[in-house]
Design a protein around this motif. Sequence first.
Motif, short mmCIF file in Angstrom:
data_model
loop_
_atom_site.label_atom_id
_atom_site.label_comp_id
_atom_site.label_asym_id
_atom_site.label_seq_id
_atom_site.Cartn_x
_atom_site.Cartn_y
_atom_site.Cartn_z
N LYS A 23 0.84 -1.21 0.00
CA LYS A 23 0.00 0.00 0.00
C LYS A 23 0.87 1.25 0.00
O LYS A 23 0.57 2.23 -0.69
CB LYS A 23 -0.94 0.00 1.20
CG LYS A 23 -2.11 -0.93 1.04
CD LYS A 23 -3.02 -0.88 2.28
CE LYS A 23 -4.22 -1.78 2.14
NZ LYS A 23 -5.04 -1.77 3.37
N ILE A 24 1.94 1.24 0.76
CA ILE A 24 2.86 2.40 0.79
C ILE A 24 3.49 2.60 -0.58
O ILE A 24 3.48 3.72 -1.12
CB ILE A 24 3.95 2.19 1.87
CG1 ILE A 24 3.34 2.26 3.27
CG2 ILE A 24 5.07 3.23 1.72
CD1 ILE A 24 4.27 1.78 4.38
N VAL A 25 4.05 1.54 -1.16
CA VAL A 25 4.82 1.66 -2.40
C VAL A 25 3.93 1.80 -3.62
O VAL A 25 4.08 2.74 -4.40
CB VAL A 25 5.79 0.47 -2.56
CG1 VAL A 25 6.50 0.51 -3.91
CG2 VAL A 25 6.82 0.47 -1.42
N PHE A 26 3.03 0.85 -3.82
CA PHE A 26 2.26 0.84 -5.06
C PHE A 26 1.08 1.81 -5.03
O PHE A 26 0.88 2.58 -5.98
CB PHE A 26 1.79 -0.57 -5.40
CG PHE A 26 2.92 -1.51 -5.69
CD1 PHE A 26 3.83 -1.25 -6.69
CD2 PHE A 26 3.10 -2.66 -4.94
CE1 PHE A 26 4.89 -2.11 -6.95
CE2 PHE A 26 4.15 -3.53 -5.19
CZ PHE A 26 5.04 -3.25 -6.20
N LYS A 54 11.65 -5.42 11.49
CA LYS A 54 10.74 -4.47 10.83
C LYS A 54 10.50 -4.95 9.40
O LYS A 54 11.45 -5.24 8.67
CB LYS A 54 11.35 -3.07 10.81
CG LYS A 54 10.44 -2.05 10.15
CD LYS A 54 11.07 -0.68 10.10
CE LYS A 54 10.13 0.27 9.38
NZ LYS A 54 10.77 1.52 9.02
N ALA A 55 9.23 -5.04 9.00
CA ALA A 55 8.88 -5.46 7.63
C ALA A 55 9.32 -4.37 6.66
O ALA A 55 8.86 -3.23 6.76
CB ALA A 55 7.38 -5.70 7.53
N VAL A 56 10.21 -4.73 5.71
CA VAL A 56 10.79 -3.72 4.83
C VAL A 56 10.71 -4.05 3.35
O VAL A 56 10.86 -3.16 2.50
CB VAL A 56 12.26 -3.42 5.20
CG1 VAL A 56 12.35 -2.75 6.57
CG2 VAL A 56 13.11 -4.68 5.16
N VAL A 57 10.48 -5.31 2.99
CA VAL A 57 10.45 -5.71 1.58
C VAL A 57 9.47 -6.86 1.43
O VAL A 57 9.29 -7.67 2.36
CB VAL A 57 11.87 -6.09 1.07
CG1 VAL A 57 12.43 -7.30 1.81
CG2 VAL A 57 11.89 -6.32 -0.43
N GLN A 72 5.31 -11.46 -8.28
CA GLN A 72 4.61 -10.18 -8.39
C GLN A 72 4.83 -9.36 -7.13
O GLN A 72 5.29 -9.87 -6.11
CB GLN A 72 3.09 -10.41 -8.52
CG GLN A 72 2.68 -11.21 -9.72
CD GLN A 72 1.18 -11.46 -9.73
OE1 GLN A 72 0.60 -11.82 -8.71
NE2 GLN A 72 0.56 -11.26 -10.88
N ARG A 73 4.46 -8.09 -7.23
CA ARG A 73 4.36 -7.18 -6.09
C ARG A 73 5.67 -7.07 -5.30
O ARG A 73 5.68 -7.03 -4.07
CB ARG A 73 3.23 -7.60 -5.14
CG ARG A 73 1.87 -7.85 -5.78
CD ARG A 73 1.36 -6.68 -6.58
NE ARG A 73 -0.07 -6.76 -6.84
CZ ARG A 73 -0.61 -7.35 -7.92
NH1 ARG A 73 0.15 -7.90 -8.84
NH2 ARG A 73 -1.93 -7.36 -8.07
N VAL A 74 6.79 -7.00 -6.01
CA VAL A 74 8.09 -6.79 -5.36
C VAL A 74 8.17 -5.32 -4.95
O VAL A 74 8.06 -4.43 -5.80
CB VAL A 74 9.26 -7.15 -6.30
CG1 VAL A 74 10.60 -6.92 -5.61
CG2 VAL A 74 9.13 -8.59 -6.79
N ALA A 75 8.32 -5.07 -3.66
CA ALA A 75 8.32 -3.70 -3.17
C ALA A 75 9.20 -3.58 -1.93
O ALA A 75 9.19 -4.45 -1.06
CB ALA A 75 6.90 -3.26 -2.82
#
Length: 146
Positions: A23-26, A54-57, A72-75
């Motif tokens: 949600k932050i990235v895309f 911390k969730a980062v990727v 998919q959805r690499v962020a």
Amino acid sequence: MFTVKSTRDLDSQIYKDALTIRKIVFVGEQNVPIELEIENEAEAIHFVGYKDDKAVVTARTIVEDSETWHIQRVATIKDVRGQHLATDILMFIEGFATVYDIKYLTLGAQDQAQNFYKKLGYEIEGEGFMDAGIPHHTMVKTIEGA
């Protein structure tokens, strides 16, 4: 310390962490409509990389056939970009895929990210396409030793 966790459970904290990053990235940074961002969630294996807890990727995979997973959805969240964490999670997924005798990984790479994927052994296949208003190309990697 960097660790990767995976889940298919859409009620799990791992999935919630993946969705938060996406949600932050895309949605936030790239203006992808949320309804496009969350399609086919139940079909996927969701992966989240944690740095110091911390969730980062994140990334997800969907089975294409008995030999192929579609990534998919690499962020990656902005404040840790450039630390090779997307590389780390993709290499984890590649290792995970070998356990299931997966021979090929495919993905729809945003054109601005093609060089990143090329460095990891992915090759462009076919013509470009638009997804969520962003130019993409299909890229494929043959997993070594598969």
